[in-house]
Design a protein around this motif. Sequence first.
Motif, PDB file in Angstrom:
ATOM      1  N   MET A   1     -10.255 -40.544   1.080  1.00 39.29           N
ATOM      2  CA  MET A   1      -9.324 -39.935   2.025  1.00 39.29           C
ATOM      3  C   MET A   1      -7.907 -39.968   1.447  1.00 39.29           C
ATOM      4  O   MET A   1      -7.464 -40.998   0.947  1.00 39.29           O
ATOM      5  CB  MET A   1      -9.346 -40.689   3.364  1.00 39.29           C
ATOM      6  CG  MET A   1      -8.315 -40.180   4.359  1.00 39.29           C
ATOM      7  SD  MET A   1      -8.330 -41.103   5.889  1.00 39.29           S
ATOM      8  CE  MET A   1      -9.872 -40.563   6.584  1.00 39.29           C
ATOM      9  N   LYS A   2      -7.224 -38.846   1.529  1.00 36.48           N
ATOM     10  CA  LYS A   2      -5.827 -38.805   1.100  1.00 36.48           C
ATOM     11  C   LYS A   2      -4.974 -39.248   2.284  1.00 36.48           C
ATOM     12  O   LYS A   2      -4.747 -38.480   3.228  1.00 36.48           O
ATOM     13  CB  LYS A   2      -5.446 -37.404   0.619  1.00 36.48           C
ATOM     14  CG  LYS A   2      -4.117 -37.366  -0.121  1.00 36.48           C
ATOM     15  CD  LYS A   2      -3.844 -36.012  -0.765  1.00 36.48           C
ATOM     16  CE  LYS A   2      -2.537 -36.065  -1.546  1.00 36.48           C
ATOM     17  NZ  LYS A   2      -2.214 -34.762  -2.179  1.00 36.48           N
ATOM     18  N   TRP A   3      -4.487 -40.472   2.208  1.00 39.44           N
ATOM     19  CA  TRP A   3      -3.841 -41.142   3.346  1.00 39.44           C
ATOM     20  C   TRP A   3      -2.550 -41.786   2.867  1.00 39.44           C
ATOM     21  O   TRP A   3      -2.560 -42.586   1.934  1.00 39.44           O
ATOM     22  CB  TRP A   3      -4.822 -42.180   3.899  1.00 39.44           C
ATOM     23  CG  TRP A   3      -4.349 -43.074   5.002  1.00 39.44           C
ATOM     24  CD1 TRP A   3      -3.205 -42.976   5.746  1.00 39.44           C
ATOM     25  CD2 TRP A   3      -5.036 -44.229   5.508  1.00 39.44           C
ATOM     26  NE1 TRP A   3      -3.127 -43.981   6.665  1.00 39.44           N
ATOM     27  CE2 TRP A   3      -4.247 -44.760   6.549  1.00 39.44           C
ATOM     28  CE3 TRP A   3      -6.236 -44.852   5.175  1.00 39.44           C
ATOM     29  CZ2 TRP A   3      -4.620 -45.903   7.248  1.00 39.44           C
ATOM     30  CZ3 TRP A   3      -6.604 -45.976   5.881  1.00 39.44           C
ATOM     31  CH2 TRP A   3      -5.812 -46.502   6.905  1.00 39.44           C
ATOM     32  N   ASP A   4      -1.453 -41.405   3.488  1.00 43.37           N
ATOM     33  CA  ASP A   4      -0.194 -42.104   3.243  1.00 43.37           C
ATOM     34  C   ASP A   4      -0.025 -43.094   4.388  1.00 43.37           C
ATOM     35  O   ASP A   4       0.238 -42.712   5.525  1.00 43.37           O
ATOM     36  CB  ASP A   4       0.986 -41.127   3.178  1.00 43.37           C
ATOM     37  CG  ASP A   4       2.233 -41.753   2.554  1.00 43.37           C
ATOM     38  OD1 ASP A   4       2.347 -42.997   2.590  1.00 43.37           O
ATOM     39  OD2 ASP A   4       3.088 -41.013   2.032  1.00 43.37           O
ATOM     40  N   GLY A   5      -0.175 -44.372   4.074  1.00 44.49           N
ATOM     41  CA  GLY A   5      -0.286 -45.392   5.111  1.00 44.49           C
ATOM     42  C   GLY A   5       0.970 -46.182   5.408  1.00 44.49           C
ATOM     43  O   GLY A   5       0.921 -47.146   6.186  1.00 44.49           O
ATOM     44  N   HIS A   6       2.116 -45.786   4.820  1.00 50.41           N
ATOM     45  CA  HIS A   6       3.362 -46.508   5.083  1.00 50.41           C
ATOM     46  C   HIS A   6       4.511 -45.510   4.983  1.00 50.41           C
ATOM     47  O   HIS A   6       4.898 -45.088   3.899  1.00 50.41           O
ATOM     48  CB  HIS A   6       3.546 -47.641   4.069  1.00 50.41           C
ATOM     49  CG  HIS A   6       4.749 -48.506   4.317  1.00 50.41           C
ATOM     50  ND1 HIS A   6       4.855 -49.779   3.798  1.00 50.41           N
ATOM     51  CD2 HIS A   6       5.898 -48.301   4.998  1.00 50.41           C
ATOM     52  CE1 HIS A   6       6.019 -50.309   4.156  1.00 50.41           C
ATOM     53  NE2 HIS A   6       6.670 -49.411   4.892  1.00 50.41           N
ATOM     54  N   THR A   7       5.041 -45.103   6.134  1.00 50.35           N
ATOM     55  CA  THR A   7       6.133 -44.123   6.156  1.00 50.35           C
ATOM     56  C   THR A   7       7.086 -44.429   7.310  1.00 50.35           C
ATOM     57  O   THR A   7       6.756 -45.187   8.227  1.00 50.35           O
ATOM     58  CB  THR A   7       5.594 -42.691   6.345  1.00 50.35           C
ATOM     59  OG1 THR A   7       5.092 -42.539   7.677  1.00 50.35           O
ATOM     60  CG2 THR A   7       4.487 -42.360   5.339  1.00 50.35           C
ATOM     61  N   HIS A   8       8.237 -43.779   7.253  1.00 50.13           N
ATOM     62  CA  HIS A   8       9.252 -43.998   8.291  1.00 50.13           C
ATOM     63  C   HIS A   8       9.641 -42.667   8.940  1.00 50.13           C
ATOM     64  O   HIS A   8       8.962 -41.662   8.740  1.00 50.13           O
ATOM     65  CB  HIS A   8      10.426 -44.770   7.697  1.00 50.13           C
ATOM     66  CG  HIS A   8      10.040 -46.163   7.304  1.00 50.13           C
ATOM     67  ND1 HIS A   8      10.064 -47.214   8.175  1.00 50.13           N
ATOM     68  CD2 HIS A   8       9.544 -46.648   6.129  1.00 50.13           C
ATOM     69  CE1 HIS A   8       9.617 -48.310   7.565  1.00 50.13           C
ATOM     70  NE2 HIS A   8       9.300 -47.984   6.326  1.00 50.13           N
ATOM     71  N   SER A   9      10.694 -42.660   9.723  1.00 51.11           N
ATOM     72  CA  SER A   9      10.978 -41.512  10.578  1.00 51.11           C
ATOM     73  C   SER A   9      12.464 -41.439  10.891  1.00 51.11           C
ATOM     74  O   SER A   9      13.266 -42.237  10.395  1.00 51.11           O
ATOM     75  CB  SER A   9      10.187 -41.650  11.888  1.00 51.11           C
ATOM     76  OG  SER A   9      10.746 -42.707  12.679  1.00 51.11           O
ATOM     77  N   HIS A  10      12.817 -40.501  11.766  1.00 52.98           N
ATOM     78  CA  HIS A  10      14.227 -40.384  12.167  1.00 52.98           C
ATOM     79  C   HIS A  10      14.671 -41.548  13.049  1.00 52.98           C
ATOM     80  O   HIS A  10      15.869 -41.678  13.347  1.00 52.98           O
ATOM     81  CB  HIS A  10      14.485 -39.049  12.877  1.00 52.98           C
ATOM     82  CG  HIS A  10      13.732 -38.867  14.169  1.00 52.98           C
ATOM     83  ND1 HIS A  10      12.448 -38.359  14.223  1.00 52.98           N
ATOM     84  CD2 HIS A  10      14.082 -39.125  15.456  1.00 52.98           C
ATOM     85  CE1 HIS A  10      12.051 -38.301  15.486  1.00 52.98           C
ATOM     86  NE2 HIS A  10      13.019 -38.772  16.252  1.00 52.98           N
ATOM     87  N   PHE A  11      13.732 -42.409  13.453  1.00 48.82           N
ATOM     88  CA  PHE A  11      14.113 -43.614  14.186  1.00 48.82           C
ATOM     89  C   PHE A  11      14.612 -44.711  13.244  1.00 48.82           C
ATOM     90  O   PHE A  11      15.091 -45.747  13.709  1.00 48.82           O
ATOM     91  CB  PHE A  11      12.918 -44.137  14.994  1.00 48.82           C
ATOM     92  CG  PHE A  11      12.625 -43.334  16.224  1.00 48.82           C
ATOM     93  CD1 PHE A  11      13.177 -43.681  17.448  1.00 48.82           C
ATOM     94  CD2 PHE A  11      11.796 -42.226  16.169  1.00 48.82           C
ATOM     95  CE1 PHE A  11      12.910 -42.944  18.596  1.00 48.82           C
ATOM     96  CE2 PHE A  11      11.517 -41.476  17.296  1.00 48.82           C
ATOM     97  CZ  PHE A  11      12.078 -41.822  18.519  1.00 48.82           C
ATOM     98  N   CYS A  12      14.482 -44.507  11.937  1.00 45.85           N
ATOM     99  CA  CYS A  12      14.895 -45.514  10.960  1.00 45.85           C
ATOM    100  C   CYS A  12      16.404 -45.457  10.765  1.00 45.85           C
ATOM    101  O   CYS A  12      16.955 -44.396  10.443  1.00 45.85           O
ATOM    102  CB  CYS A  12      14.177 -45.281   9.626  1.00 45.85           C
ATOM    103  SG  CYS A  12      14.551 -46.520   8.388  1.00 45.85           S
ATOM    104  N   SER A  16      16.428 -41.107   6.710  1.00 44.37           N
ATOM    105  CA  SER A  16      16.904 -39.765   7.033  1.00 44.37           C
ATOM    106  C   SER A  16      16.867 -39.535   8.539  1.00 44.37           C
ATOM    107  O   SER A  16      16.023 -40.090   9.243  1.00 44.37           O
ATOM    108  CB  SER A  16      16.017 -38.734   6.322  1.00 44.37           C
ATOM    109  OG  SER A  16      16.276 -37.435   6.798  1.00 44.37           O
ATOM    110  N   ASP A  17      17.777 -38.680   9.033  1.00 42.58           N
ATOM    111  CA  ASP A  17      17.760 -38.333  10.457  1.00 42.58           C
ATOM    112  C   ASP A  17      16.972 -37.053  10.715  1.00 42.58           C
ATOM    113  O   ASP A  17      16.992 -36.514  11.816  1.00 42.58           O
ATOM    114  CB  ASP A  17      19.183 -38.214  11.006  1.00 42.58           C
ATOM    115  CG  ASP A  17      19.997 -37.125  10.309  1.00 42.58           C
ATOM    116  OD1 ASP A  17      19.468 -36.465   9.386  1.00 42.58           O
ATOM    117  OD2 ASP A  17      21.180 -36.936  10.681  1.00 42.58           O
ATOM    118  N   ILE A  18      16.253 -36.570   9.702  1.00 39.51           N
ATOM    119  CA  ILE A  18      15.401 -35.391   9.875  1.00 39.51           C
ATOM    120  C   ILE A  18      14.250 -35.735  10.812  1.00 39.51           C
ATOM    121  O   ILE A  18      13.629 -36.790  10.689  1.00 39.51           O
ATOM    122  CB  ILE A  18      14.878 -34.900   8.514  1.00 39.51           C
ATOM    123  CG1 ILE A  18      16.045 -34.425   7.643  1.00 39.51           C
ATOM    124  CG2 ILE A  18      13.860 -33.782   8.683  1.00 39.51           C
ATOM    125  CD1 ILE A  18      15.655 -34.061   6.234  1.00 39.51           C
TER     126      ILE A  18
END
Length: 273
Positions: A1-12, A16-18
């Motif tokens: 499975m192609k899985w990116d298991g650690h990422t962030h968001s605009h809540f960080c 980035s605020d995207i």
Amino acid sequence: MKWDGHTHSHFCRHGSDIDLKHYLQKAEALGFSRYTVSEHPPLPEGWLKDTSLMQSLAMNAEELPAYIACVDRLKSEFDGRLEVTTGLELDYLYGDETFTERIVSDWHGKLDDVILSVHYLPGRRGMRCIDYTPADFRQGLLAYYGTMEKVVNEYYDHVELAIDSAAGWPVRTRLGHVNLIEKFRLLLPGIDARQSEERLRNMIPKLAAAGIGIDVNTAGMRKSTCLKPYAPEWFVRECLSRGIACVFGSDAHRPEDIGSGWDWYAATIAEKE
């Protein structure tokens, strides 16, 4: 499975605020089939003496429900296109472990994935962030412990405490960037490879017993002060041989980082699973 298991968001607060939706669109375009959003939850008030740094590290308590609701909404929107899982990157908080335990207790019904990371060690003037700046590391940790060997041992001691603290959590749990202590390795006194290997080898049965996986974190490859993943290949292969889950994690803090390092992971790790 192609899985990116650690990422962030605009809540960080330090990313980035995207809007998170753009992260998911990028992951879909790159051919990922599963994507874990694992934002930094609140920290205890006054956890660090540096108030400006504290404000940049994590969302506040009022934002956490909004974050969970945001991921839930996008889960539905991307259903059938990209499996989105709701996660948090929790911190092992030495001396205040119950703070993290309460987050797990309050929110585990909404969480699919948890990453448990060690970002903080006791140092000068209280707790210090190990991955802030090389200068801060020297002043707050190296000067406090006296040698790099002692800092490294303290770090791995805390990683082992983190593993013990998370055993039995009712949510899929991975240990975050196990070698984060090496983020500034090219600008600080050298770390003895034999010391690191011994500590990591001793950690493997603890992970297996606790049922905790590994975040095969590639963010170090993007850092000019590190230039290598935060999980050694031999360590990941040993973990796989013991049945320990090993999940790729770009640790993306902006959309352009999504999937960064996947080619290395697929060539050296995934094909050997």
